[in-house]
Design an enzyme around this catalytic site. Structure first.
Site, PDB file in Angstrom:
ATOM      1  N   SER A  25      -0.536  -9.216  29.876  1.00 55.00           N
ATOM      2  CA  SER A  25       0.210  -8.539  30.942  1.00 55.00           C
ATOM      3  C   SER A  25      -0.678  -8.096  32.104  1.00 55.00           C
ATOM      4  O   SER A  25      -0.176  -7.816  33.186  1.00 55.00           O
ATOM      5  CB  SER A  25       0.948  -7.322  30.373  1.00 55.00           C
ATOM      6  OG  SER A  25       0.024  -6.400  29.799  1.00 55.00           O
ATOM      7  N   ASP A 311       0.441   2.573  34.953  1.00 54.76           N
ATOM      8  CA  ASP A 311       1.220   3.150  33.855  1.00 54.76           C
ATOM      9  C   ASP A 311       0.234   3.486  32.735  1.00 54.76           C
ATOM     10  O   ASP A 311      -0.951   3.658  32.989  1.00 54.76           O
ATOM     11  CB  ASP A 311       2.354   2.213  33.406  1.00 54.76           C
ATOM     12  CG  ASP A 311       1.860   0.847  32.937  1.00 54.76           C
ATOM     13  OD1 ASP A 311       0.643   0.691  32.690  1.00 54.76           O
ATOM     14  OD2 ASP A 311       2.686  -0.070  32.798  1.00 54.76           O
ATOM     15  N   HIS A 314      -1.858  -0.245  32.286  1.00 52.71           N
ATOM     16  CA  HIS A 314      -2.278  -1.219  33.308  1.00 52.71           C
ATOM     17  C   HIS A 314      -2.875  -0.557  34.536  1.00 52.71           C
ATOM     18  O   HIS A 314      -2.397   0.487  34.968  1.00 52.71           O
ATOM     19  CB  HIS A 314      -1.067  -2.066  33.727  1.00 52.71           C
ATOM     20  CG  HIS A 314      -0.383  -2.745  32.590  1.00 52.71           C
ATOM     21  ND1 HIS A 314       0.736  -2.236  31.971  1.00 52.71           N
ATOM     22  CD2 HIS A 314      -0.683  -3.884  31.929  1.00 52.71           C
ATOM     23  CE1 HIS A 314       1.105  -3.043  30.982  1.00 52.71           C
ATOM     24  NE2 HIS A 314       0.256  -4.050  30.931  1.00 52.71           N
TER      25      HIS A 314
END
Ligand SMILES: *[C@@H]1O[C@H](CO)[C@@H](O)[C@H](O)[C@H]1NC(C)=O
Length: 346
Positions: A25, A311, A314
């Site tokens: 991600s 967040d 990340h």
């Protein structure tokens, strides 16, 4: 060791044909499929800064590390594998949220492409890519002057080894042995990419996961501190990856493998935030829900450029730009044994 030939002049500046990205991600730009990208952008303030408010599937307020690399290398942003149709010659992003080096990693999170599937996905594109080239020679030159960017390993810790309620790996392997296992699997996939004709590789080390907001909040360390034990575990992997880079460079003349010391750049941002304009290093910028992701319909904070983390997991665009800059033109303590700017000219 690196002797830029005198002839390496203007024509060499644009020598990178394409990027092929394998990862999780941190660099996914939409492989979790278009529908979930839309849902994500509608419910969470992802991607608000790039492009403004659009559904991109990025786990960031803006550009990922790879987007920033594309800017620095003068390449177009990459299409995600899930939405590629026919024009692939600028490169493809195969990265997949929750994916890891091990196939089992992230399985509790549902659909994802593990590294081995990402490599198969590239292989499934090769015929189309070849058809876009003039001849076989052009095709091989194209692959040899492309760069494989690989950003993997974080989920093999967060969504496997450290998740002892769902995964057995911590029972079966010491941290050192687990790092060896990951490096063995990684090495096999890297060699598969080499055997299809890729010759330039950037292998990014894992950042200090013990310092990300979710782990700081896990109770594993005193308030406000990083979880040292986790950073040590990840250190075994990073040392192994750097050794692998030495080994691959020695055994595969004609190919070049770089190790990106992600931890070095992240520690620098965390320890010297002022010099980057950061004011918050220990919590995310959006309003976090109980699961550590941004809360539905949450307003992102205004000072996104002052946060290292977007967040609980990340980095922000601001932090990604620093990471990309280091990989692009950093010294050997950031990217080893060459930086991307040098690699591009080889
Ligand atoms: C990464 O950089 C840091 C700081 O310079 C260094 O201590 C560490 O050994 C490096 N990691 C690897 C695997 O080379």
């Amino acid at each position: 060791m690196l002797l830029l030939s005198a002839a390496a002049g203007s024509s060499a500046a644009t020598a990178v044909s394409a990027l092929f990205v394998f990862g999780d991600s941190l660099v996914d730009d939409g492989n979790d499929n278009e529908l979930s990208c839309l849902a994500k952008a509608n419910f969470f303030p992802y991607g608000i800064d790039f492009p403004q408010g659009a559904a991109t599937g990025r786990f960031c307020n803006g550009k990922t590390f790879v987007d920033a690399l594309c800017d620095l290398l003068g390449l177009d942003y990459l299409p995600p594998f899930a939405t590629t149709s026919s024009l692939l010659s600028g490169g493809v992003n195969y990265a997949s949220a929750a994916g890891g080096i091990l196939d089992e990693t992230g399985q509790h999170l549902g659909d994802r492409f593990s590294l081995s599937q990402q490599v198969l996905n590239l292989e499934s594109n090769l015929e189309t890519i070849r058809s876009q080239m003039r001849d076989d020679e052009g095709y091989h030159k194209y692959l040899a002057s492309s760069i494989a960017v690989m950003v993997l390993g974080s989920n093999d810790y967060i969504n496997n080894y450290l998740l002892t309620s769902l995964y057995d790996s911590a029972n079966n392997y010491s941290p050192e042995d687990y790092a060896d296992l990951l490096i063995n699997h990684y090495s096999r996939q890297i060699l598969a990419l080499h055997s299809v004709g890729l010759r330039k590789f950037l292998l990014a080390g894992v950042g200090p996961l013990g310092c990300i907001p979710s782990l700081r909040a896990s109770g594993g360390a005193p308030l406000g501190q990083c979880v040292d034990q986790v950073n040590q575990m990840v250190g075994f992997f990073n040392q192994g990856l750097r050794s692998l880079v030495d080994q691959l460079n020695a055994n595969h003349p004609g190919a070049t493998f770089l190790y990106g010391n992600t931890s070095n750049a992240v520690y620098d941002m965390l320890n010297n935030p002022n010099s980057y304009g950061f004011t918050v290093v220990d919590s995310g910028c959006c309003v976090l829900g109980a699961d550590g992701t941004c809360e539905a319909y949450a307003e992102p904070c205004d000072s996104r450029d002052q946060h290292v983390f977007w967040d609980a997991y990340h980095p922000t665009q601001a932090a990604n730009l620093v990471l990309a800059q280091r990989a692009f033109n950093g010294a050997q303590d950031h990217v080893y044994p060459l930086n991307l700017q040098h690699l591009a000219r080889l």
